[in-house]
Design an enzyme around this catalytic site. Structure first.
Site, PDB file in Angstrom:
ATOM      1  N   GLN A   1       0.828  -1.207   0.000  1.00 43.69           N
ATOM      2  CA  GLN A   1       0.000   0.000   0.000  1.00 43.69           C
ATOM      3  C   GLN A   1       0.865   1.260   0.000  1.00 43.69           C
ATOM      4  OE1 GLN A   1      -3.236  -0.586   2.616  1.00 43.69           O
ATOM      5  NE2 GLN A   1      -4.081   1.458   2.426  1.00 43.69           N
TER       6      GLN A   1
ATOM      7  N   SER B   1       4.021  -6.474   2.892  1.00 41.36           N
ATOM      8  CA  SER B   1       2.658  -6.429   3.440  1.00 41.36           C
ATOM      9  C   SER B   1       1.654  -6.975   2.422  1.00 41.36           C
ATOM     10  CB  SER B   1       2.335  -4.991   3.875  1.00 41.36           C
ATOM     11  OG  SER B   1       1.127  -4.947   4.586  1.00 41.36           O
ATOM     12  N   LEU B   2       0.763  -6.140   1.900  1.00 44.33           N
ATOM     13  CA  LEU B   2      -0.172  -6.562   0.852  1.00 44.33           C
ATOM     14  C   LEU B   2       0.556  -7.307  -0.270  1.00 44.33           C
ATOM     15  CD1 LEU B   2      -2.640  -6.329  -1.175  1.00 44.33           C
ATOM     16  CD2 LEU B   2      -1.586  -4.153  -1.825  1.00 44.33           C
TER      17      LEU B   2
ATOM     18  N   ARG C   1      -9.371  -8.678   3.099  1.00 45.44           N
ATOM     19  CA  ARG C   1      -8.322  -8.058   3.909  1.00 45.44           C
ATOM     20  C   ARG C   1      -8.458  -6.539   3.927  1.00 45.44           C
ATOM     21  NH1 ARG C   1      -2.898  -6.025   3.277  1.00 45.44           N
ATOM     22  NH2 ARG C   1      -1.386  -6.911   4.760  1.00 45.44           N
TER      23      ARG C   1
ATOM     24  N   HIS D   1      -0.497  -3.523  10.960  1.00 42.88           N
ATOM     25  CA  HIS D   1       0.544  -4.371  11.558  1.00 42.88           C
ATOM     26  C   HIS D   1       0.724  -4.066  13.044  1.00 42.88           C
ATOM     27  CE1 HIS D   1       1.546  -6.121   7.710  1.00 42.88           C
ATOM     28  NE2 HIS D   1       1.523  -4.905   7.195  1.00 42.88           N
TER      29      HIS D   1
ATOM     30  N   GLN E   1       0.533 -12.192   9.665  1.00 45.37           N
ATOM     31  CA  GLN E   1       1.050 -10.969   9.054  1.00 45.37           C
ATOM     32  C   GLN E   1       0.294  -9.716   9.458  1.00 45.37           C
ATOM     33  OE1 GLN E   1      -0.239  -9.245   5.567  1.00 45.37           O
ATOM     34  NE2 GLN E   1       1.529  -9.876   4.358  1.00 45.37           N
TER      35      GLN E   1
END
Length: 306
Positions: free
Chosen positions: A10, A90-91, A115, A198, A247
């Site tokens: 992102q 991440s993503l 998500r 996170h 995650q």
């Protein structure tokens, strides 16, 4: 190992990304059609035409980056690229796992849709923020967060040496930013984000995503994928499923990932998707790494395969 596929997360999005690929490839047209169907609305128009504020909404940002990254990666592979491993920030881990064959584009996008929606929902119900801390060692940032007793604040992204993002409750993050500066940080910059990603504030989103991850078929990956939560290479389906569950509220160990990749023999990396963020970070982490970014049709066609 020689070539790594690195998929962005992102904040790498921009209006118009992927449009030239859509116009010039059958696969691009096919995947955008599938994406519109899965999203239940014309995500293609949002990606190509904006407005930017709408594309920046988490519920659209994450699917948009995933769609464009996977299309680029599939085209690179079709044209001869042979990645020996992959990772995603991440993503981007979902993009990497799709390109590594753990699940198909439809399944990956369905997961990313859930998500993104759940993370946006969590951000609205439990207000939080994030901040970039520059110029401090990882251990110092981690210790300051751990010792802060007045609320929730954690180290969320270990992006590069001397660049760590913290995440948590708004006041806790602001107070911790002051502590970081007092400890010698060169800068502490609050980020324009919609939630405390996170961090433990994502627990509701994690619960919803876990139910979905437990219900789908995940295959062993064809190539090793370095997990955000451990920075280690994994390829077994059970480990992949658990890594994706963990995650959401655990830190992204990006510079540890790149360091481990280089130690394992990776010589070159290609940022597969919009932007140049990972190229910049990865070159900072290890200057020996040959990094390029591929985000346009021209760059796909001209990419020299390793």
């Amino acid at each position: 190992m020689s070539l790594a596929f690195l998929c962005p997360g992102q904040a790498s999005q921009k209006v118009g990304m992927g449009k030239d690929i859509y116009n010039n490839t059958d696969l691009g047209k096919e995947y955008f059609t599938i994406a519109n169907e899965i999203m239940g609305e014309n995500i293609q128009d949002i990606i190509f035409d904006g407005p930017e504020e709408k594309l920046k909404e988490t519920q659209f940002t994450q699917p948009a980056i995933y769609i464009v990254s996977v299309i680029i990666g599939k085209l690179l592979i079709e044209n001869g690229a042979k990645p020996s491993c992959a990772a995603g920030h991440s993503l981007g881990e979902y993009s990497a796992l799709t390109l590594a064959g753990s699940f198909d584009f439809r399944t990956g996008l369905s997961l990313v849709k859930i998500r993104a929606l759940e993370m946006q929902k969590a951000g609205k119900s439990t207000k939080g923020t994030m901040a970039a801390i520059l110029g401090l060692d990882d251990d110092i940032v981690s210790d300051i967060c751990r010792d802060y007793a007045e609320g929730v604040v954690v180290a969320a992204n270990y992006n590069a040496k001397g660049q760590v993002v913290i995440s948590g409750e708004i006041e806790s993050v602001k107070n911790t930013m002051d502590k970081m500066l007092s400890a010698g940080a060169s800068k502490a910059i609050q980020l324009n984000v919609s939630g405390a990603f996170h961090s433990p504030l994502m627990s509701d989103a994690k619960e919803a995503l876990t139910q979905e991850l437990l219900s789908i078929d995940i295959k062993d990956s064809r190539i090793p994928v370095y997990a955000n939560v451990s920075s280690k290479a994994i390829n077994k389906s059970s480990n992949i499923r658990q890594a994706l569950i963990d995650q959401l509220d655990q830190p992204v160990k990006w510079h540890q990932t790149i360091t481990n990749m280089v130690a394992d023999g990776v010589k070159s990396g290609v940022e597969v998707g919009p932007g140049r963020v990972l190229k910049g970070l990865s070159k900072r982490i290890d200057t020996s790494l040959n990094m390029i970014s591929v985000e346009s049709h021209e760059e796909i066609v001209n990419f020299e395969y390793v």
